[in-house]
Design a protein around this motif. Structure first.
Motif, PDB file in Angstrom:
ATOM      1  N   SER A 264      45.596  42.966  31.899  1.00  9.64           N
ATOM      2  CA  SER A 264      46.754  42.060  31.825  1.00  9.64           C
ATOM      3  C   SER A 264      47.620  42.198  33.073  1.00  9.64           C
ATOM      4  CB  SER A 264      47.576  42.319  30.561  1.00  9.64           C
ATOM      5  OG  SER A 264      48.239  43.556  30.622  1.00  9.64           O
ATOM      6  N   HIS A 265      47.715  43.426  33.633  1.00 12.46           N
ATOM      7  CA  HIS A 265      48.434  43.589  34.895  1.00 12.46           C
ATOM      8  C   HIS A 265      47.709  42.865  36.018  1.00 12.46           C
ATOM      9  CE1 HIS A 265      51.667  46.234  33.755  1.00 12.46           C
ATOM     10  NE2 HIS A 265      50.823  47.040  33.127  1.00 12.46           N
ATOM     11  N   ALA A 266      46.386  42.877  35.994  1.00 12.81           N
ATOM     12  CA  ALA A 266      45.616  42.174  37.026  1.00 12.81           C
ATOM     13  C   ALA A 266      45.770  40.665  36.892  1.00 12.81           C
ATOM     14  CB  ALA A 266      44.143  42.563  36.936  1.00 12.81           C
ATOM     15  N   LEU A 267      45.785  40.173  35.650  1.00  6.04           N
ATOM     16  CA  LEU A 267      45.840  38.726  35.436  1.00  6.04           C
ATOM     17  C   LEU A 267      47.244  38.149  35.530  1.00  6.04           C
ATOM     18  CD1 LEU A 267      43.393  38.433  32.393  1.00  6.04           C
ATOM     19  CD2 LEU A 267      42.921  37.825  34.773  1.00  6.04           C
ATOM     20  N   PHE A 268      48.237  38.901  35.071  1.00  5.67           N
ATOM     21  CA  PHE A 268      49.579  38.340  34.938  1.00  5.67           C
ATOM     22  C   PHE A 268      50.637  39.083  35.735  1.00  5.67           C
ATOM     23  CE2 PHE A 268      47.296  37.503  30.946  1.00  5.67           C
ATOM     24  CZ  PHE A 268      47.305  36.123  30.973  1.00  5.67           C
ATOM     25  N   GLY A 269      50.239  40.115  36.477  1.00  2.94           N
ATOM     26  CA  GLY A 269      51.202  40.880  37.270  1.00  2.94           C
ATOM     27  C   GLY A 269      51.495  40.186  38.579  1.00  2.94           C
ATOM     28  N   GLU A 270      52.069  40.949  39.492  1.00  2.74           N
ATOM     29  CA  GLU A 270      52.360  40.400  40.811  1.00  2.74           C
ATOM     30  C   GLU A 270      51.074  39.940  41.475  1.00  2.74           C
ATOM     31  OE1 GLU A 270      54.587  43.185  43.086  1.00  2.74           O
ATOM     32  OE2 GLU A 270      55.820  43.732  41.368  1.00  2.74           O
ATOM     33  N   ARG A 271      51.161  38.880  42.210  1.00  6.30           N
ATOM     34  CA  ARG A 271      49.961  38.238  42.746  1.00  6.30           C
ATOM     35  C   ARG A 271      49.537  38.763  44.110  1.00  6.30           C
ATOM     36  NH1 ARG A 271      47.000  36.762  38.971  1.00  6.30           N
ATOM     37  NH2 ARG A 271      48.015  35.458  37.461  1.00  6.30           N
ATOM     38  N   GLY A 272      49.359  40.033  44.251  1.00  4.63           N
ATOM     39  CA  GLY A 272      48.789  40.579  45.475  1.00  4.63           C
ATOM     40  C   GLY A 272      47.302  40.798  45.248  1.00  4.63           C
ATOM     41  N   ALA A 273      46.468  40.387  46.191  1.00  4.87           N
ATOM     42  CA  ALA A 273      45.017  40.502  46.022  1.00  4.87           C
ATOM     43  C   ALA A 273      44.600  41.959  45.874  1.00  4.87           C
ATOM     44  CB  ALA A 273      44.299  39.850  47.200  1.00  4.87           C
ATOM     45  N   PHE A 274      45.212  42.848  46.669  1.00  6.57           N
ATOM     46  CA  PHE A 274      44.845  44.256  46.589  1.00  6.57           C
ATOM     47  C   PHE A 274      45.212  44.835  45.226  1.00  6.57           C
ATOM     48  CE2 PHE A 274      45.933  48.761  47.147  1.00  6.57           C
ATOM     49  CZ  PHE A 274      44.695  49.238  47.539  1.00  6.57           C
ATOM     50  N   LYS A 275      46.433  44.567  44.764  1.00  2.00           N
ATOM     51  CA  LYS A 275      46.883  45.107  43.480  1.00  2.00           C
ATOM     52  C   LYS A 275      46.042  44.553  42.337  1.00  2.00           C
ATOM     53  CE  LYS A 275      50.855  45.733  40.525  1.00  2.00           C
ATOM     54  NZ  LYS A 275      52.255  45.441  40.263  1.00  2.00           N
ATOM     55  N   THR A 276      45.677  43.280  42.412  1.00  2.00           N
ATOM     56  CA  THR A 276      44.838  42.672  41.372  1.00  2.00           C
ATOM     57  C   THR A 276      43.484  43.366  41.313  1.00  2.00           C
ATOM     58  OG1 THR A 276      45.938  40.551  41.658  1.00  2.00           O
ATOM     59  CG2 THR A 276      43.793  40.510  40.595  1.00  2.00           C
ATOM     60  N   ARG A 277      42.886  43.625  42.472  1.00  2.00           N
ATOM     61  CA  ARG A 277      41.588  44.312  42.498  1.00  2.00           C
ATOM     62  C   ARG A 277      41.704  45.743  41.969  1.00  2.00           C
ATOM     63  NH1 ARG A 277      40.829  41.901  48.018  1.00  2.00           N
ATOM     64  NH2 ARG A 277      39.689  39.990  47.621  1.00  2.00           N
ATOM     65  N   VAL A 278      42.754  46.438  42.360  1.00  2.00           N
ATOM     66  CA  VAL A 278      42.941  47.817  41.905  1.00  2.00           C
ATOM     67  C   VAL A 278      43.108  47.844  40.384  1.00  2.00           C
ATOM     68  CG1 VAL A 278      44.543  49.782  41.941  1.00  2.00           C
ATOM     69  CG2 VAL A 278      43.844  48.714  44.086  1.00  2.00           C
ATOM     70  N   MET A 279      43.926  46.956  39.845  1.00  2.00           N
ATOM     71  CA  MET A 279      44.143  46.924  38.396  1.00  2.00           C
ATOM     72  C   MET A 279      42.860  46.553  37.652  1.00  2.00           C
ATOM     73  SD  MET A 279      47.047  47.915  37.532  1.00  2.00           S
ATOM     74  CE  MET A 279      48.347  48.548  38.527  1.00  2.00           C
ATOM     75  N   THR A 280      42.068  45.665  38.222  1.00  2.00           N
ATOM     76  CA  THR A 280      40.796  45.291  37.595  1.00  2.00           C
ATOM     77  C   THR A 280      39.829  46.474  37.593  1.00  2.00           C
ATOM     78  OG1 THR A 280      41.104  43.009  38.339  1.00  2.00           O
ATOM     79  CG2 THR A 280      38.903  43.624  37.637  1.00  2.00           C
ATOM     80  N   ILE A 281      39.768  47.197  38.698  1.00  2.00           N
ATOM     81  CA  ILE A 281      38.903  48.371  38.768  1.00  2.00           C
ATOM     82  C   ILE A 281      39.387  49.443  37.799  1.00  2.00           C
ATOM     83  CG2 ILE A 281      38.185  50.281  40.275  1.00  2.00           C
ATOM     84  CD1 ILE A 281      38.191  48.168  42.585  1.00  2.00           C
ATOM     85  N   LEU A 282      40.692  49.648  37.717  1.00  2.00           N
ATOM     86  CA  LEU A 282      41.246  50.646  36.795  1.00  2.00           C
ATOM     87  C   LEU A 282      41.009  50.269  35.343  1.00  2.00           C
ATOM     88  CD1 LEU A 282      44.635  51.612  38.510  1.00  2.00           C
ATOM     89  CD2 LEU A 282      42.545  52.984  38.332  1.00  2.00           C
ATOM     90  N   ALA A 283      40.919  48.961  35.074  1.00  2.00           N
ATOM     91  CA  ALA A 283      40.626  48.525  33.700  1.00  2.00           C
ATOM     92  C   ALA A 283      39.282  49.040  33.228  1.00  2.00           C
ATOM     93  CB  ALA A 283      40.671  46.992  33.610  1.00  2.00           C
ATOM     94  N   LEU A 284      38.375  49.274  34.149  1.00  2.00           N
ATOM     95  CA  LEU A 284      37.078  49.876  33.798  1.00  2.00           C
ATOM     96  C   LEU A 284      37.094  51.395  33.934  1.00  2.00           C
ATOM     97  CD1 LEU A 284      34.062  49.743  33.080  1.00  2.00           C
ATOM     98  CD2 LEU A 284      33.603  49.336  35.495  1.00  2.00           C
ATOM     99  N   LEU A 285      37.637  51.894  35.056  1.00  2.00           N
ATOM    100  CA  LEU A 285      37.524  53.325  35.337  1.00  2.00           C
ATOM    101  C   LEU A 285      38.355  54.195  34.401  1.00  2.00           C
ATOM    102  CD1 LEU A 285      37.433  53.547  39.234  1.00  2.00           C
ATOM    103  CD2 LEU A 285      35.567  53.641  37.586  1.00  2.00           C
TER     104      LEU A 285
END
Length: 198
Positions: free
Chosen positions: A174-195
């Motif tokens: 949800s942080h990746a989808l609806f958080g601040e729209r930085g490409a790096f932060k979105t990727r990090v949050m998506t990776i953390l959603a799995l890791l």
């Protein structure tokens, strides 16, 4: 007791369903029932590809990197790490994550931060329900025989864990989808959603 198998099934299946209803009702704008049921059933269906991936991990990948995962008496740190973090955690959470990414994020109804948590929880609870039924039907685990109340009680811990992993996965997503729209932060949050759940 005559109804014991029925009660054992109910004690195995009802807790994930009740937990799913609780988290569904905790959403201020509840998701459509059919989508949550579909997510739950997709979570239950994880066993189908998981068995294939487990065989690939044990029969192909482990020998390729020099591990003998079939001889448990000679397990070292590498075999335990492979079995627990790759064969179990990464494969289970990876399939849940794939379902969340490729099915749930494409839904028009996933339109607020809580929705990712609700759908991820539904997938995790579906998997936990099917896994618990599998253990109930197995020939036994350690000192506990299958088809016993002791087996049902032991399986409540993984149920809560899979639910919790779903919540954590959904929070990061949800942080990746609806958080601040930085490409790096979105990727990090998506990776953390799995890791993090792994």
């Amino acid at each position: 007791m005559f109804f014991d198998p029925t009660l054992l099934y109910l004690a195995t299946i009802l807790p994930p369903i009740i937990m799913g209803i609780i988290i569904w009702k905790s959403d201020r704008f509840p998701e459509p029932t059919h989508l949550l049921v579909a997510s739950f059933l997709l979570g239950a269906a994880i066993d189908i590809p998981l068995l294939l991936f487990i065989h690939i991990a044990e029969d192909l990948i482990a020998p390729l990197i020099g591990l003998d995962v079939y001889n448990k008496e000679n397990y070292g740190i590498a075999e335990y790490a492979f079995s627990n973090f790759f064969r179990a955690a990464f494969l289970e959470e990876g399939i849940k994550f794939a379902l969340l990414i490729f099915f749930c994020t494409r839904l028009a109804d996933l339109n607020e931060p809580m929705d990712a948590v609700v759908y991820a929880s539904a997938i995790g609870l579906g998997y936990a329900a099917m896994e618990n039924v599998g253990y109930l039907m197995s020939s036994g685990s350690h000192d506990i025989t299958s088809w016993s109340w002791a087996m049902v009680k032991v399986r409540y811990y993984p149920l809560v864990m899979h639910f919790g992993f779903g919540v954590v996965m959904g929070l990061f997503l949800s942080h990746a989808l609806f958080g601040e729209r930085g490409a790096f932060k979105t990727r990090v949050m998506t990776i953390l959603a799995l890791l993090v759940p792994v």
